[in-house]
Scaffold this motif. Structure first.
Motif, PDB file in Angstrom:
ATOM      1  N   LEU A   1       0.871  -1.453   0.192  1.00  0.00           N
ATOM      2  CA  LEU A   1       0.238  -0.147   0.056  1.00  0.00           C
ATOM      3  C   LEU A   1       1.121   0.861  -0.022  1.00  0.00           C
ATOM      4  CD1 LEU A   1      -3.052   1.426   0.096  1.00  0.00           C
ATOM      5  CD2 LEU A   1      -2.150   1.594   2.957  1.00  0.00           C
ATOM      6  N   ALA A   2       0.417   2.626  -0.712  1.00  0.00           N
ATOM      7  CA  ALA A   2       1.292   3.109  -0.904  1.00  0.00           C
ATOM      8  C   ALA A   2       0.556   4.544  -1.355  1.00  0.00           C
ATOM      9  CB  ALA A   2       2.228   4.120  -1.956  1.00  0.00           C
TER      10      ALA A   2
ATOM     11  N   VAL B   1      -1.875   0.396  -5.129  1.00  0.00           N
ATOM     12  CA  VAL B   1      -1.188  -0.381  -4.510  1.00  0.00           C
ATOM     13  C   VAL B   1       0.236  -0.814  -5.078  1.00  0.00           C
ATOM     14  CG1 VAL B   1      -3.034  -1.893  -3.067  1.00  0.00           C
ATOM     15  CG2 VAL B   1      -2.875  -1.935  -5.398  1.00  0.00           C
ATOM     16  N   LEU B   2       0.833  -1.325  -4.992  1.00  0.00           N
ATOM     17  CA  LEU B   2       1.949  -1.707  -5.596  1.00  0.00           C
ATOM     18  C   LEU B   2       3.012  -3.247  -5.524  1.00  0.00           C
ATOM     19  CD1 LEU B   2       4.507   0.901  -4.406  1.00  0.00           C
ATOM     20  CD2 LEU B   2       3.141   1.697  -6.132  1.00  0.00           C
ATOM     21  N   ASP B   3       2.888  -3.356  -7.204  1.00  0.00           N
ATOM     22  CA  ASP B   3       2.975  -4.924  -7.478  1.00  0.00           C
ATOM     23  C   ASP B   3       3.953  -5.101  -8.453  1.00  0.00           C
ATOM     24  OD1 ASP B   3       2.881  -7.491  -7.556  1.00  0.00           O
ATOM     25  OD2 ASP B   3       1.206  -7.202  -8.581  1.00  0.00           O
TER      26      ASP B   3
ATOM     27  N   VAL C   1       7.728   2.856 -10.867  1.00  0.00           N
ATOM     28  CA  VAL C   1       6.294   3.001 -11.179  1.00  0.00           C
ATOM     29  C   VAL C   1       6.364   2.590 -12.373  1.00  0.00           C
ATOM     30  CG1 VAL C   1       4.214   2.813 -11.860  1.00  0.00           C
ATOM     31  CG2 VAL C   1       4.882   3.032  -9.852  1.00  0.00           C
ATOM     32  N   LYS C   2       6.699   1.380 -13.489  1.00  0.00           N
ATOM     33  CA  LYS C   2       6.163   1.251 -14.956  1.00  0.00           C
ATOM     34  C   LYS C   2       5.151   1.616 -15.488  1.00  0.00           C
ATOM     35  CE  LYS C   2      11.292   1.342 -14.978  1.00  0.00           C
ATOM     36  NZ  LYS C   2      11.712   1.743 -15.396  1.00  0.00           N
TER      37      LYS C   2
END
Length: 320
Positions: A50-51, A64-66, A108-109
């Motif tokens: 979570l960010a 949300v980061l994956d 992030v990409k």
């Protein structure tokens, strides 16, 4: 700019205070509420990071980061709209800066914005921000989100329908009244725990909804229905024929609009069109009180038979 952006990694009381301040207006979208995002993350998102980006206390971007992929909290299956969290006006400079932060600081990409209304300022600002930052952005059609303009009386509403649909509704209203004693029951907060099970029972008579409503989604819906009614932000009602519940609707309530989140009906009463009539009774009860009923995601035929206007939902993909 970086110093003006901080990150929350959990749904803390500090984050809640900032978030609630931004969404305190009675016309704030239900899908921007803290408790919806917190409930969703606790049930569906904890395998991801979570960010929640906080820009100056004026704008939040819950992500949300994956790996190097990011998207806003709240899945498409349970959230009909996504947006930044802000108070009254969306600041174009802050939107640009939080998007830039995702790529420059979070590395992030690919950043996805799902369930964005095509005609919205949010859509416009995401596109313009990405163009200014030199980021590639593509869009794809996601779904329709029909809504009903309801600024006037119920008679005015009927007269604005085409002749065929107006005749159909009047005929079905008359037929329903022939079935016996008709009543719309609105559940109080003390009745929700009992009546919500009837809501699920009626909802799952639809085979698609039965498949959709697994245990985790049911837990999420219980959480948000109970919380919304407790905080006078939602209504769970039932159409009763001779005291038997035959159709149901849960909707979020704002100052000027209703958002119909889910509904269901007893198929053994289909000859009385109880599902459709439950919506018509809600239209009748709120005509002239609110200006819009949003029927949210989905292009079901009944929405257009009762006079809905269509709007597009888009998915925007930024980066790789």
């Amino acid at each position: 700019m970086t110093q003006m952006i901080s990150i929350y990694h959990d749904f803390s009381s500090d984050l809640k205070a900032v978030w609630d301040n931004l969404t305190s207006d009675s016309d704030s979208s239900p899908f921007l509420k803290f408790f919806l995002h917190k409930s969703w993350y606790e049930l569906f998102g904890e395998s991801k990071t979570l960010a929640v980006l906080n820009h100056s206390g004026d704008l939040l971007m819950p992500l949300v980061l994956d790996n190097q992929n990011a998207e806003m909290t709240g899945g498409q299956d349970l959230f009909d709209y996504h947006d930044f969290i802000y108070k009254k006006e969306l600041d174009s400079k802050k939107v640009k800066e939080v998007i830039d932060y995702c790529f420059s600081d979070l590395e992030v990409k690919n950043l996805k914005f799902k369930s964005i209304v095509e005609e919205s300022l949010t859509h416009k600002l995401i596109i313009s921000s990405c163009n200014e930052l030199g980021l590639r952005v593509s869009s794809s059609h996601e779904d329709l989100s029909p809504y009903l303009d309801l600024k006037h009386s119920f008679d005015d509403y009927l007269m604005n329908l085409n002749k065929k649909n107006r005749h159909e509704i009047r005929r079905k209203m008359k037929r329903l009244k022939s079935a016996g004693n008709i009543l719309i029951k609105q559940c109080s907060k003390n009745e929700v725990s009992d009546w919500i099970e009837i809501f699920f029972k009626l909802m799952t008579q639809n085979p698609e909804k039965e498949t959709f409503l697994n245990d985790t989604r049911k837990s999420f819906m219980k959480n948000i229905i109970s919380n919304s009614i407790e905080n006078q932000f939602g209504e769970l009602n039932f159409l009763l024929i001779n005291e038997k519940p035959v159709a149901t609707t849960f909707f979020f309530k704002q100052k000027s609009k209703l958002s119909v989140y889910n509904s269901g009906y007893d198929s053994s009463f289909s000859s009385y069109s109880v599902g459709l009539m439950n919506h018509v009774y809600n239209i009748s009860n709120y005509s002239g009180i609110i200006s819009e009923i949003d029927f949210l995601r989905g292009s079901e035929d009944y929405k257009f038979r009762i006079g809905c206007i269509s709007r597009n939902l888009l998915t925007l993909s930024v980066g790789d």
